[in-house]
Design a protein around this motif. Structure first.
Motif, PDB file in Angstrom:
ATOM      1  N   GLU A   1       0.858  -1.181   0.000  1.00  0.00           N
ATOM      2  CA  GLU A   1       0.000   0.000   0.000  1.00  0.00           C
ATOM      3  C   GLU A   1       0.889   1.224   0.000  1.00  0.00           C
ATOM      4  O   GLU A   1       2.042   1.172   0.459  1.00  0.00           O
ATOM      5  CB  GLU A   1      -0.971   0.001   1.185  1.00  0.00           C
TER       6      GLU A   1
ATOM      7  N   GLU B   1       1.312   5.624   0.459  1.00  0.00           N
ATOM      8  CA  GLU B   1       0.760   6.804   1.113  1.00  0.00           C
ATOM      9  C   GLU B   1       0.213   7.787   0.088  1.00  0.00           C
ATOM     10  O   GLU B   1       0.822   8.017  -0.960  1.00  0.00           O
ATOM     11  CB  GLU B   1       1.827   7.479   1.972  1.00  0.00           C
ATOM     12  N   SER B   2      -0.920   8.360   0.437  1.00  0.00           N
ATOM     13  CA  SER B   2      -1.619   9.233  -0.499  1.00  0.00           C
ATOM     14  C   SER B   2      -1.667  10.667   0.001  1.00  0.00           C
ATOM     15  O   SER B   2      -1.940  10.930   1.174  1.00  0.00           O
ATOM     16  CB  SER B   2      -3.048   8.721  -0.712  1.00  0.00           C
TER      17      SER B   2
ATOM     18  N   LYS C   1      -1.928  11.930   3.872  1.00  0.00           N
ATOM     19  CA  LYS C   1      -0.615  12.118   4.489  1.00  0.00           C
ATOM     20  C   LYS C   1       0.074  13.430   4.107  1.00  0.00           C
ATOM     21  O   LYS C   1       1.097  13.788   4.684  1.00  0.00           O
ATOM     22  CB  LYS C   1       0.309  10.952   4.111  1.00  0.00           C
TER      23      LYS C   1
ATOM     24  N   PRO D   1       4.544  10.794   0.016  1.00  0.00           N
ATOM     25  CA  PRO D   1       3.153  10.609  -0.424  1.00  0.00           C
ATOM     26  C   PRO D   1       2.924  11.197  -1.809  1.00  0.00           C
ATOM     27  O   PRO D   1       3.362  12.305  -2.111  1.00  0.00           O
ATOM     28  CB  PRO D   1       2.344  11.373   0.637  1.00  0.00           C
TER      29      PRO D   1
ATOM     30  N   LYS E   1      -3.867   5.821   3.036  1.00  0.00           N
ATOM     31  CA  LYS E   1      -3.137   4.925   2.147  1.00  0.00           C
ATOM     32  C   LYS E   1      -4.061   4.287   1.096  1.00  0.00           C
ATOM     33  O   LYS E   1      -5.264   4.154   1.323  1.00  0.00           O
ATOM     34  CB  LYS E   1      -2.437   3.828   2.956  1.00  0.00           C
TER      35      LYS E   1
END
Length: 369
Positions: free
Chosen positions: A131, A133-134, A157, A312, A337
């Protein structure tokens, strides 16, 4: 040889939930090109050419990309004996520029190849993370308070702000009231000049996550000068269009990090080369967004699974932009995420009915070699 029977190129019109405004342009309807690569066994690989309808971000547009694919790139590809999608970049070297058009077909071929191998594209390219980080982007037309509070609840994030020159501090301080200690950056979109050097340096006390692309896209020198004098990370976006650009940026200390976009650099092979340069230099990367459909978003999430993508990315969930995406299970953000697809290829199922409904025009190109 890679089994390739036919390529279909569609122009697709996707209406945004709300207009997306930067200092360089306004997008209300997202015109994009979806490329489908078919083999003789019925497998189909999907790519997305992320050029905009107007040339405010790069010289490429959906119209130029359409013509390049139809009259140049696909005919060149048809003459080749393609064994693996990593060869596409070399095959297309006879055509100057047009990275977004090249990326559209190259990414479709990577998806097709992975499906033929019955493996996820993440595994094929050597992705590390399950996964990623967004971060989320707030445009000039967004209600800052409402959107910041809404996206904070989803645990994003990092917040990227589109700002107006001279109003950066005001916008950032206002955003901080709503999102607290979550990292904030702003996108310069290349609108600053050497005369703004002192102004930018005076923003160092804001403790920003980074400033993205303050100077024009062909500039390495002033990015280097600013990078020397600020603690805030300086990030390059439009400046890096090739692996050589990334090499120069690293060697000249023009950036602390690089935003890698598949469309801007021409596809996976160049992105992988940039990743390898950055790994040797210990430079963090992140994946930028271009208002993609779920197809382009799947490719972005997979790219961001590579080891050196440590910051991110612009990987917000599908419903950030679309009432209905063209994939059956849109991307979701949970605790900041996004899960990396694990099914064969890019791991998403395209909704063919919805894709047909949004198709404005299309052409088919039979591969004969």
């Amino acid at each position: 040889m890679l089994d390739l029977k036919e390529v279909v190129v569609r122009q697709v019109a996707m209406k945004l939930k709300k207009p997306f405004q930067t200092v360089n342009g306004l997008v209300v309807v997202r015109d994009t090109l979806i490329i489908e690569a078919y083999d003789h066994n019925g497998n189909v690989g999907y790519g997305e050419c992320v050029a905009f309808a107007d040339p405010f971000y790069t010289p490429e547009t959906t119209t130029t990309a359409w013509d390049m694919l139809k009259y140049f790139l696909l005919p060149v590809l048809n003459k080749s004996k393609l064994q693996h999608p990593s060869e596409v970049h070399e095959i297309f070297k006879s055509v100057q520029g047009h990275q977004m058009a090249k990326s559209g077909i190259e990414t479709a071929l990577w998806d097709l190849y992975a499906k033929q191998q019955k493996e996820s594209l993440k595994e094929i390219i050597g992705g590390k993370y399950d996964e990623v980080e967004s971060g989320v982007v707030l445009s000039l037309t967004d209600d800052l308070e409402k959107q910041a509070k809404e996206f904070s609840k989803k645990g994003y994030k990092r917040f990227k702000l589109k700002v107006q020159k001279g109003k950066e501090r005001e916008t950032i301080e206002k955003a901080r009231q709503y999102i607290g200690d979550v990292p904030i950056m702003f996108d310069g979109n290349g609108t600053y000049g050497p005369e703004d050097m002192l102004h930018l340096k005076n923003l160092d006390d804001l403790n920003l996550h980074m400033i993205e692309q303050p100077f024009r896209q062909d500039d390495f020198y002033y990015h280097h000068q600013l990078q020397k004098e600020m603690n805030t990370y300086i990030c390059l976006d439009e400046t890096v269009k090739s692996e050589h650009d990334a090499f120069q940026a690293i060697e000249l200390n023009s950036a602390d990090c690089i935003n890698v976009k598949l469309g801007r650099v021409g596809g996976y092979q160049v992105a992988l080369d940039i990743h390898n340069f950055a790994k040797v230099a210990n430079m963090p990367l992140w994946c930028g967004g271009m208002l993609e459909t779920g197809i382009g978003r799947a490719h972005n999430v997979i790219l961001a699974s590579l080891e050196q993508f440590q910051l991110p990315g612009d990987l917000s969930e599908s419903e950030r932009y679309w009432e209905e995406d063209i994939i059956d299970q849109p991307f979701k953000v949970k605790n900041g995420k996004v899960k990396v697809p694990t099914k064969p290829g890019i791991g998403v199922k395209v909704n063919e009915k919805r894709l047909d409904e949004r198709t404005v025009r299309q052409f088919e190109f039979a591969m004969t070699s």
